[in-house]
Design an enzyme around this catalytic site. Structure first.
Site, PDB file in Angstrom:
ATOM      1  N   LYS A 136       3.319   3.657  -4.221  1.00 41.55           N
ATOM      2  CA  LYS A 136       2.693   2.428  -4.705  1.00 41.55           C
ATOM      3  C   LYS A 136       3.276   2.045  -6.065  1.00 41.55           C
ATOM      4  O   LYS A 136       3.702   2.920  -6.815  1.00 41.55           O
ATOM      5  CB  LYS A 136       1.178   2.646  -4.894  1.00 41.55           C
ATOM      6  CG  LYS A 136       0.381   2.728  -3.619  1.00 41.55           C
ATOM      7  CD  LYS A 136      -1.111   2.872  -3.946  1.00 41.55           C
ATOM      8  CE  LYS A 136      -1.932   2.994  -2.668  1.00 41.55           C
ATOM      9  NZ  LYS A 136      -1.890   1.788  -1.830  1.00 41.55           N
TER      10      LYS A 136
ATOM     11  N   ARG B 188      -5.602   5.656   8.092  1.00 44.72           N
ATOM     12  CA  ARG B 188      -5.770   5.597   9.557  1.00 44.72           C
ATOM     13  C   ARG B 188      -5.313   6.891  10.215  1.00 44.72           C
ATOM     14  O   ARG B 188      -5.815   7.279  11.261  1.00 44.72           O
ATOM     15  CB  ARG B 188      -5.043   4.358  10.095  1.00 44.72           C
ATOM     16  CG  ARG B 188      -3.580   4.355   9.862  1.00 44.72           C
ATOM     17  CD  ARG B 188      -2.977   2.952   9.967  1.00 44.72           C
ATOM     18  NE  ARG B 188      -3.242   2.116   8.788  1.00 44.72           N
ATOM     19  CZ  ARG B 188      -2.850   0.861   8.653  1.00 44.72           C
ATOM     20  NH1 ARG B 188      -2.184   0.281   9.620  1.00 44.72           N
ATOM     21  NH2 ARG B 188      -3.134   0.182   7.565  1.00 44.72           N
TER      22      ARG B 188
HETATM   23  N1  BES Z   1      -6.021   3.070  -0.023  1.00 44.99           N
HETATM   24  C1  BES Z   1      -5.254   1.957   0.353  1.00 44.99           C
HETATM   25  C2  BES Z   1      -6.080   0.664   0.497  1.00 44.99           C
HETATM   26  C3  BES Z   1      -6.735   0.154  -0.743  1.00 44.99           C
HETATM   27  C4  BES Z   1      -6.170  -0.896  -1.451  1.00 44.99           C
HETATM   28  C5  BES Z   1      -7.942   0.652  -1.171  1.00 44.99           C
HETATM   29  C6  BES Z   1      -6.791  -1.389  -2.583  1.00 44.99           C
HETATM   30  C7  BES Z   1      -8.573   0.155  -2.307  1.00 44.99           C
HETATM   31  C8  BES Z   1      -7.987  -0.882  -3.018  1.00 44.99           C
HETATM   32  C9  BES Z   1      -4.557   2.224   1.689  1.00 44.99           C
HETATM   33  O1  BES Z   1      -4.252   3.551   1.944  1.00 44.99           O
HETATM   34  C10 BES Z   1      -3.265   1.489   1.675  1.00 44.99           C
HETATM   35  O2  BES Z   1      -2.435   1.831   0.900  1.00 44.99           O
HETATM   36  N2  BES Z   1      -3.127   0.499   2.544  1.00 44.99           N
HETATM   37  C11 BES Z   1      -1.946  -0.266   2.618  1.00 44.99           C
HETATM   38  C12 BES Z   1      -1.580  -0.427   4.074  1.00 44.99           C
HETATM   39  C13 BES Z   1      -0.228  -0.999   4.290  1.00 44.99           C
HETATM   40  C14 BES Z   1       0.844  -0.027   3.853  1.00 44.99           C
HETATM   41  C15 BES Z   1      -0.074  -1.325   5.759  1.00 44.99           C
HETATM   42  C16 BES Z   1      -2.233  -1.615   1.978  1.00 44.99           C
HETATM   43  O3  BES Z   1      -3.329  -2.132   2.120  1.00 44.99           O
HETATM   44  O4  BES Z   1      -1.337  -2.116   1.283  1.00 44.99           O
HETATM   45 MN    MN Z   2      -2.393   4.125   1.124  1.00 46.75          MN
END
Ligand code: BES
Ligand code: MN
Ligand code: ZN
Length: 494
Positions: free
Chosen positions: A271, A345
């Site tokens: 990230k 997931r």
């Molecule tokens: N933990 C994150 C989602 C999240 C985002 C939680 C902001 C709380 C605040 C999740 O694991 C994630 O990174 N999701 C990605 C999915 C994508 C790679 C398909 C996302 O939402 O960007």
């Molecule tokens: Mn994630």
């Protein structure tokens, strides 16, 4: 903080604040009327002389007039809805607390004026929720910056009955507090094993707790969950929490499953640094499930319930899983990991499969801070609901309405399911950019057999940096705890 109920709340002392409720553009009633009379119309004059008109959300902080034993009097607007429902009392009392918490007064007397035991208990509950504060790691904060209120006195027609009604709500407040603490803890303190230890400690309130380590999960074939934790020096854990409160100890349980990513760096699909610290909250689903199980045990709910937590840390590392890796889930289905940041997931896939196969539950509800896309879709006040079952959805939406844990149901169009087909494995873990929360739900659904199931995407609601809700201080919300407790209370008890 101490909370007491008394038969008449108008007598405070010179270090106290006295809060009274005022309806919108209405004659003063109850405690406000009594005070106004006793002070020769001082309250009325203060109201008429300014903008405060009793609208919901307004407060007016006054120096206590002559003849009132208090340091200050706080008028709390409650809107037009008189007599007040329990949620209105909850939020009015929370506002009263917020209005005086940092003024230096040590006692808050809340004069509700003619409410029943349940109403008085709701007011106390609202104050418990509003007074939450995570200050474990503040060692140099000056005492004059800390909240000053130590004692709350709530007026009730029947104080004994109010105290009894509050007992149940007090357990629920403890449950919300537990979930908020878990979400607030930084990831160097709360890693999977430490989370598991805190869950294990709940055996003291009557919950059954088992912890599975990586060896056991490997034996079970949980390749998806283990793949996520593979790059972390912290060992992944699966926590199994059981509450057996039904008459028949073998009655089919209902099941809650929580995403417990103690920290989500994204893994090799790292990230960006901006805001990454918020990923300490990525175990918000597991925290909500833990809180809900606590709540059920605290009030000895007449139900059998199971809570499953998938606890991992998602880190980049020489040993971390790579984009392109193929993992085999406990279900036997294989997944091509396109993006290691779509890890929640993967954790849920194995946790849900384990749950339904071991416990054969009546239904499953999973909670997960799953997608940033749900924040784009619904904003920060509403969680996403996905389900294969209309009845369960309706029940969740009803519980959502009555507890304030807001949900909105989103569709799961079957034609989107092919978006996660993979050329090399049974599926891939991400779809196209649009509808990201939906493809995530469709992915999870591939691990759910034909039982009622709902998925709550709480990435939007687990953490509120700027809360404007009186009962939710900024930070961890505890979203989901009240919701699940109410879902059970209204539908699944003997
Ligand atoms: N933990 C994150 C989602 C999240 C985002 C939680 C902001 C709380 C605040 C999740 O694991 C994630 O990174 N999701 C990605 C999915 C994508 C790679 C398909 C996302 O939402 O960007
Ligand atoms: Mn994630
Ligand atoms: Zn995540």
């Amino acid at each position: 903080m101490k909370i007491e109920f008394v038969g008449h709340g108008l007598e405070a002392d010179s270090k106290a604040a006295l809060a009274v409720l005022v309806g919108e553009k209405q004659p003063l009633v109850g405690a406000a009327a009594t005070l106004d009379e006793r002070t020769g119309g001082a309250l009325r004059r203060a109201i008429d002389g300014g903008r405060f008109n009793g609208e919901k959300g307004q407060t007016l902080d006054l120096i206590a007039p002559h003849n009132v034993a208090a340091a200050r009097v706080l008028l709390v607007g409650v809107g037009a809805a008189w007599p007040l429902a329990s949620d209105a009392l909850e939020s009015a009392a929370a506002q009263a607390y917020n209005g005086v918490k940092a003024t230096g007064v040590e006692t808050l007397v809340v004069s509700l004026g003619g409410v029943g035991a349940d109403g008085a208990a709701s007011a106390a509950f609202g104050i418990r929720l509003a007074a939450y504060r995570f200050d474990r790691y503040r060692t140099t904060e000056k005492s004059d910056k800390k909240p000053s209120v130590r004692k709350v006195i709530i007026e009730a027609d029947d104080p004994k009955a109010a105290a009894k009604a509050f007992k149940r709500l007090s357990g629920l407040a403890d449950a919300v507090t537990l979930a908020r603490d878990l979400v607030s803890e930084p990831a160097n303190i709360l890693y999977p094993e430490e989370f598991a230890r805190r869950v294990k400690a709940l055996t003291s309130i009557g919950l059954g707790v088992e912890i599975l380590g990586e060896k056991e999960m490997k034996k079970l074939g949980m390749g998806a969950l283990l793949g996520v934790g593979q790059g972390s020096v912290r060992e992944s854990q699966l926590a199994v929490i059981q509450w057996k409160g039904a008459k028949d100890p073998d009655a089919q349980p209902i099941a809650f499953v929580g995403k417990g990513v103690c920290f989500d760096t994204g893994g090799i699909s790292l990230k960006p640094p901006e805001g990454m610290e918020e990923m300490i909250t990525d175990m918000g689903g597991a925290a909500a499930v833990t809180g809900a199980m606590y709540a059920l045990a605290a009030r000895k709910a007449k139900v059998n319930a199971v809570g499953i937590l998938g606890l991992v840390e998602n880190m980049p590392d020489a040993n971390a899983q790579r984009p392109g890796d193929v993992v085999t889930t406990m279900s036997g289905q294989t997944v091509e990991v396109i993006n290691t940041d779509a890890e929640g997931r993967l954790v849920l896939a194995d946790a849900l499969w384990y749950c339904q196969n071991r416990f054969k539950p009546k239904l499953m509800v999973d909670l997960a801070t799953l997608t940033g896309a749900i924040i784009v879709a619904l904003g920060k006040d509403v969680g996403g609901l996905f389900s294969n079952n209309d009845e369960l959805s309706e029940r969740l939406l009803a519980a959502s309405k009555s507890t304030g844990d807001a949900l909105w149901r989103l569709p799961m169009p079957p034609q989107y399911d092919k978006h996660i087909d993979s050329a090399v494995a049974d599926m891939k873990n991400v779809g196209p950019r649009y509808g990201g929360s939906i493809t995530a739900a469709l992915f999870i659904q591939r691990f759910v057999n034909s039982l009622p199931w709902a998925h709550l995407d709480i990435a939007s609601t687990a953490w509120k940096p700027n809360s404007t809700v009186a009962t939710i201080p900024s930070g961890a919300t505890g979203f989901g705890v009240r919701l699940l407790d109410r879902l059970v209370a209204d539908n699944y008890e003997d």
